[in-house]
Design a protein around this motif. Structure first.
Motif, mmCIF file in Angstrom:
data_model
loop_
_atom_site.group_PDB
_atom_site.id
_atom_site.type_symbol
_atom_site.label_atom_id
_atom_site.label_comp_id
_atom_site.label_asym_id
_atom_site.label_seq_id
_atom_site.Cartn_x
_atom_site.Cartn_y
_atom_site.Cartn_z
ATOM 1 N N ILE A 256 -4.811 -24.168 1.665
ATOM 2 C CA ILE A 256 -4.572 -23.007 2.612
ATOM 3 C C ILE A 256 -3.862 -22.400 1.296
ATOM 4 O O ILE A 256 -2.523 -22.612 1.131
ATOM 5 C CB ILE A 256 -4.176 -23.372 4.182
ATOM 6 C CG1 ILE A 256 -5.157 -23.764 4.282
ATOM 7 C CG2 ILE A 256 -3.648 -21.671 4.962
ATOM 8 C CD1 ILE A 256 -4.565 -24.603 6.500
ATOM 9 N N HIS A 257 -3.769 -21.257 1.622
ATOM 10 C CA HIS A 257 -3.263 -20.647 0.236
ATOM 11 C C HIS A 257 -2.615 -19.135 0.965
ATOM 12 O O HIS A 257 -2.950 -18.420 1.710
ATOM 13 C CB HIS A 257 -3.524 -19.983 -0.458
ATOM 14 C CG HIS A 257 -4.295 -20.567 -2.055
ATOM 15 N ND1 HIS A 257 -3.970 -20.661 -3.066
ATOM 16 C CD2 HIS A 257 -5.170 -21.649 -1.325
ATOM 17 C CE1 HIS A 257 -4.749 -21.923 -3.830
ATOM 18 N NE2 HIS A 257 -5.316 -22.897 -2.948
ATOM 19 N N ARG A 258 -1.181 -19.139 1.273
ATOM 20 C CA ARG A 258 -0.807 -18.096 1.196
ATOM 21 C C ARG A 258 -0.132 -16.733 0.125
ATOM 22 O O ARG A 258 0.970 -17.502 -0.266
ATOM 23 C CB ARG A 258 0.436 -18.298 2.134
ATOM 24 C CG ARG A 258 0.865 -16.773 2.498
ATOM 25 C CD ARG A 258 2.305 -16.491 3.818
ATOM 26 N NE ARG A 258 2.247 -15.180 4.336
ATOM 27 C CZ ARG A 258 2.280 -14.451 5.903
ATOM 28 N NH1 ARG A 258 1.907 -15.253 6.382
ATOM 29 N NH2 ARG A 258 2.193 -13.147 5.617
ATOM 30 N N ASN A 285 0.291 -18.049 9.862
ATOM 31 C CA ASN A 285 0.694 -16.998 10.246
ATOM 32 C C ASN A 285 1.938 -17.295 10.836
ATOM 33 O O ASN A 285 2.612 -17.475 10.878
ATOM 34 C CB ASN A 285 0.074 -15.559 10.217
ATOM 35 C CG ASN A 285 1.067 -14.647 10.505
ATOM 36 O OD1 ASN A 285 1.159 -13.693 9.077
ATOM 37 N ND2 ASN A 285 0.697 -13.638 10.805
ATOM 38 N N ASP A 286 1.564 -17.967 11.804
ATOM 39 C CA ASP A 286 2.766 -17.626 13.451
ATOM 40 C C ASP A 286 3.474 -18.890 12.758
ATOM 41 O O ASP A 286 4.307 -18.789 13.373
ATOM 42 C CB ASP A 286 2.212 -18.171 14.554
ATOM 43 C CG ASP A 286 0.945 -17.025 15.306
ATOM 44 O OD1 ASP A 286 1.363 -16.113 14.253
ATOM 45 O OD2 ASP A 286 0.456 -17.436 15.372
ATOM 46 N N HIS A 287 3.228 -20.225 12.204
ATOM 47 C CA HIS A 287 4.225 -21.335 12.571
ATOM 48 C C HIS A 287 3.909 -21.772 10.931
ATOM 49 O O HIS A 287 4.824 -22.676 10.350
ATOM 50 C CB HIS A 287 3.131 -22.827 13.127
ATOM 51 C CG HIS A 287 2.551 -22.074 14.056
ATOM 52 N ND1 HIS A 287 3.678 -22.128 15.316
ATOM 53 C CD2 HIS A 287 1.633 -21.837 14.824
ATOM 54 C CE1 HIS A 287 3.300 -21.932 16.775
ATOM 55 N NE2 HIS A 287 2.292 -21.719 16.226
ATOM 56 N N PHE A 293 2.582 -19.907 -0.532
ATOM 57 C CA PHE A 293 2.328 -21.366 -0.347
ATOM 58 C C PHE A 293 1.379 -21.783 -0.168
ATOM 59 O O PHE A 293 0.227 -20.964 -0.195
ATOM 60 C CB PHE A 293 3.288 -21.644 0.362
ATOM 61 C CG PHE A 293 2.437 -22.017 2.227
ATOM 62 C CD1 PHE A 293 1.619 -21.496 2.647
ATOM 63 C CD2 PHE A 293 3.437 -20.354 2.946
ATOM 64 C CE1 PHE A 293 0.958 -21.534 3.281
ATOM 65 C CE2 PHE A 293 2.939 -20.506 4.297
ATOM 66 C CZ PHE A 293 1.452 -20.492 4.323
ATOM 67 N N ILE A 294 0.783 -22.680 -0.928
ATOM 68 C CA ILE A 294 0.012 -23.696 -1.162
ATOM 69 C C ILE A 294 -0.380 -25.278 -0.123
ATOM 70 O O ILE A 294 0.493 -25.512 -1.288
ATOM 71 C CB ILE A 294 -0.763 -24.160 -2.158
ATOM 72 C CG1 ILE A 294 -0.748 -22.745 -3.488
ATOM 73 C CG2 ILE A 294 -2.845 -24.608 -1.999
ATOM 74 C CD1 ILE A 294 -0.711 -23.154 -5.071
ATOM 75 N N ILE A 295 -1.054 -25.844 0.935
ATOM 76 C CA ILE A 295 -0.988 -26.592 1.305
ATOM 77 C C ILE A 295 -2.582 -27.274 1.633
ATOM 78 O O ILE A 295 -3.191 -26.438 1.722
ATOM 79 C CB ILE A 295 -0.170 -26.612 2.937
ATOM 80 C CG1 ILE A 295 -0.642 -25.227 3.308
ATOM 81 C CG2 ILE A 295 1.115 -26.108 3.007
ATOM 82 C CD1 ILE A 295 -0.341 -24.491 4.966
ATOM 83 N N GLU A 296 -2.071 -28.110 1.471
ATOM 84 C CA GLU A 296 -3.078 -29.122 2.426
ATOM 85 C C GLU A 296 -3.268 -29.697 3.116
ATOM 86 O O GLU A 296 -2.119 -30.277 3.831
ATOM 87 C CB GLU A 296 -3.806 -30.239 0.810
ATOM 88 C CG GLU A 296 -4.513 -29.332 -0.034
ATOM 89 C CD GLU A 296 -4.293 -30.308 -0.757
ATOM 90 O OE1 GLU A 296 -6.023 -29.938 -1.930
ATOM 91 O OE2 GLU A 296 -5.154 -31.586 -1.221
#
Ligand code: AMP
Length: 551
Positions: A256-258, A285-287, A293-296
Motif C-alpha cells: 500500500i502506497h501513499r 486514510n483514516d488510520h 509511505f509504503i507498507i506491506e
C-alpha cells in the motif's frame, strides 16, 4: 535506431533458445546505443512500452490489429484469419501477408524505433468518439512503411505478445555484460524501480554508482521480498539470534502506497487493485499518517471473526463491478507487517527497526486494520514461538513466518531471511504448459493439465499431468484461459504459453523418465488457481529435487 534493425535483432533472438546467446546479442546491441534508444529498446525487448510498475498497457486486441492488416494490404478479413490459422500467430501471418503488399509510399522515411515507441504509447490514450478508427489510423501509419519482417514484430509489439523468449533476467544480464556492472547491482535496481528503461539508461550514463543511488518511490510498486520453507525451528532461531515471528495469514499480499493525497494498493505482481478495495483505501486514510509511505500486509476475508477461504479474497481482487455488494458479502481485514518507506526509504534498515516504526505510526483502533500478531524468537523464547504457531492454527491461519530481525528488505528475492512454517503438507506452485481435452460429456473442457517447474535456464520443464481437484467453475475458468493462451492443438492435446499458475498438492515425488525434469508427482491434486502469482513465483526444479532427496 531504425525499427528494421530492431526487427532483425528480434529475429536473431527468436532463432536461438540459448540464454547466453540471447544475452550476448542484447549486450552487443546495448553497447551501440545512446540514451533515449536504450531506455525504449530495453522495454521493447520485453514486449512492452510501459515500465512494469505502471498499470498502463497498449490495450489493443488482436481483432483491431487484424482489421488494420486488412486495410494496410488491401485484402479481406477472411484471408487474414486464414493466414493466422495457417501460421499459428498474427506475427507470422503478417510476415506472409506483407510480402504481397504493394509499395505505396516510394519516398517515405523508414520507421525509427522512437516513432514506433511513441505511437504505441499514444494508443491507450485515445478514447471517446471514433476512437477505434483513430487507433487504426495510428497502426496504419506504422504499417504503411513496414517491410514483412517489421510487420511481423509490429503486430506482436502492438498486441504485447512478443514471443522471442526474452524475460527480465536476460535483459538484466545483458545490461550487466554490456556495461561491466555486477549482476546483483542491476538486479537490485530493477527490483526496486521495476523500470527496465530507467535501469538501462542509468547503467549506460552513470554505471554502478548511478544504479546504487536508485531507490523506492511511493506510487511505484516494489517487487516483494519472498519466503522460503523453514528448516526446524531451533536450527533457525539459533542461527538467526533474534527473529520476528508472526502469524502467517492465508490471503493476498498487499503493498500500500501513499504519495501526497493519493493511496494506491498493489498485489505482489504489481497490479494496481486500488479500485477493487475502496474500504481499505478509507481505512488507510483514516488510520495512517498523512505522510508519504509504503507498507506491506496481508488482506484476508473474514466472516464472524473467522477467516474465509483464500478464493474469496481473490474474487474481491478480480471484481470490477458491484463492488459495494462484494464489500458486504466478503468483508476484508488487513494485517500489516512491514514498512518500506516513511518520509524516506527504509529498505536498508533492519526489520527490527522497520517494525518498530510501523508500530508507532499505525492507529490500530479499527478491527479491520491490525498489525500482524508477533513474538520475538530467541533461543530462550522457542516455547512462545511454538505457542504462536499453535494459536495461529487454532485461529484457522496457515502457520507462522520467521524473519531475521537484523535484515534489510531485499526486493524480489526468495531467501533464508524470511521463512514460512506451515501445518499443511508442502505444495508446489506450478505453471500449466499444456493439457488434454476430456471426452464424452467433458469434451468441451480441458480435463487434464500438464504442469511444469522452472529449470536453471528459466525454461519450464514438465513434471506431471493433474486432473483432480477441479470443481465445475474452476474447469470452465481454466478451459477458457487455456484457449486464450493456446499455442497449438493436435487431436485432444493442447499446448499453451506458460501463464497459468496452479498450486498442487501431492503424495510423493518419484523419478520418471517420461517428463522433462526426470521426476514426477504421485496423486497430484489441483488445490487452487494462483492468479495472484506470476511466472517468477513458479517453484524450481531445484526445489523439487531437494524435496525428493529429503522425503
Ligand atoms: P508463500 O506464498 O507460501 O511463499 O508465503 C509467503 C506469503 O505469505 C507472503 O508473500 C504473504 O503474502 C503471506 N503472508 C501471510 N502472513 C504474512 C506475514 N505475517 N508476513 C509476511 N508474509 C505473510
Amino acid at each position: 535506431m531504425l525499427y528494421r534493425d530492431l526487427a532483425k535483432v528480434y529475429s536473431d533472438l527468436e532463432s536461438t533458445t540459448k540464454r547466453l546467446e540471447k544475452t550476448h546479442i542484447i549486450a552487443e546491441l546495448f553497447r551501440s546505443l545512446n540514451g533515449e534508444d536504450i531506455s525504449e529498446i530495453s522495454l521493447l525487448l520485453l514486449g512492452r512500452v510501459f515500465p512494469a510498475w505502471s498499470d498502463e498497457e497498449i490495450g489493443i486486441g488482436s481483432k483491431l490489429v487484424e482489421r488494420s492488416v486488412v486495410k494496410a494490404i488491401g485484402t479481406t478479413l477472411d484471408k487474414v484469419e486464414d493466414a493466422i490459422r495457417d501460421e499459428g500467430d498474427i506475427g507470422l501471418a503478417s510476415y506472409k501477408l506483407f510480402q504481397n503488399k504493394k509499395q505505396t509510399t516510394f519516398f517515405s522515411k523508414p520507421l525509427t524505433v522512437n516513432f514506433v515507441f511513441d505511437s504505441l504509447r499514444k494508443l491507450p490514450k485515445i478514447s471517446g468518439s471514433n476512437s477505434t478508427n483513430r487507433k487504426i489510423s495510428i497502426i496504419l501509419e506504422l504499417f504503411s512503411q513496414a517491410t514483412p519482417l517489421e510487420a511481423k514484430y509490429l503486430t506482436r509489439n502492438i498486441t504485447e505478445e512478443l514471443r522471442i523468449g526474452v524475460g527480465e533476467g536476460i535483459v538484466r544480464d545483458a545490461i550487466a555484460e554490456a556495461f561491466n556492472i555486477d549482476k546483483n547491482v542491476v538486479e537490485r535496481a530493477q527490483m526496486l524501480t521495476n523500470d527496465m528503461g530507467l535501469v538501462a539508461i542509468v547503467s549506460l550514463e552513470e554505471g554502478c554508482e548511478g544504479l546504487n543511488k536508485l531507490n523506492v518511490e511511493p506510487g511505484k510498486p516494489v517487487k516483494p521480498m519472498l519466503a522460503q520453507l523453514a528448516p526446524p525451528l531451533e536450527e533457525i532461531i539459533n542461527e538467526v539470534g533474534l527473529a520476528i515471528c508472526e502469524t502467517k495469514y492465508d490471503g493476498i499480499r498487499l503493498q500500500i502506497h501513499r504519495n501526497e493525497d493519493e493511496i494506491k494498493i498493489f498485489t505482489r505482481r504489481l497490479e494496481n487493485i486500488t479500485n477493487a478495495m475502496p474500504e481499505i483505501v478509507k481505512l488507510i486514510n483514516d488510520h495512517m499518517p498523512h505522510e508519504n509511505f509504503i507498507i506491506e500486509g496481508e488482506v484476508i476475508a473474514t466472516k464472524n471473526g473467522r477467516p474465509l477461504s483464500f478464493q474469496n479474497v481473490l474474487h474481491r481482487v478480480r471484481r470490477k463491478y458491484d463492488i459495494d455488494k462484494a464489500m458486504e458479502r466478503v468483508p476484508l481485514k488487513v494485517f500489516l507487517f512491514d514498512l518500506l518507506f516513511y518520509k524516506i526509504p527504509l529498505l536498508d534498515e533492519p526489520l527490527l527497526e522497520r517494525r518498530k516504526k510501523l508500530e508507532k505510526i499505525v492507529d490500530t483502533s479499527s478491527d479491520d486494520l491490525k498489525l500482524s500478531t508477533m513474538v520475538y524468537g530467541t533461543p530462550e523464547t522457542i516455547p512462545e514461538v511454538e505457542q504462536l504457531f499453535e494459536d495461529s492454527l487454532k485461529e484457522h491461519h496457515e502457520g507462522i513466518m520467521i524473519k531475521d530481525a537484523s535484515q534489510p528488505y531485499i526486493p524480489g528475492i526468495r531467501g533464508k531471511k524470511m521463512l514460512k512454517w506451515k501445518a499443511e503438507p508442502e505444495t508446489l506452485d506450478m505453471v500449466v504448459v499444456g493439457g488434454i481435452y476430456g471426452t464424452g460429456k467433458r469434451a468441451n473442457f480441458v480435463g487434464s493439465y500438464l504442469l511444469a517447474l522452472r529449470g536453471e535456464d528459466n525454461e519450464f520443464k514438465s513434471v506431471v499431468y493433474a486432473a483432480t481437484g477441479l470443481d465445475d467453475d474452476m474447469l470452465i475458468n481454466l478451459t477458457e484461459k487455456m484457449k486464450e493462451y493456446k499455442i497449438s492443438e493436435k487431436g485432444l492435446k493442447i499446448n499453451v504459453e506458460p501463464k497459468i499458475v496452479l498450486e498442487i498438492a501431492f503424495s510423493e515425488i518419484v523419478k520418471s523418465p517420461e517428463y522433462e525434469t526426470g521426476y514426477s508427482l504421485r496423486f497430484p491434486v489441483i488445490k487452487r488457481i494462483r492468479s495472484d502469482k506470476g511466472l517468477s513465483d513458479v517453484d524450481t526444479v531445484e526445489r523439487l529435487i531437494s524435496m525428493y532427496i529429503n522425503q
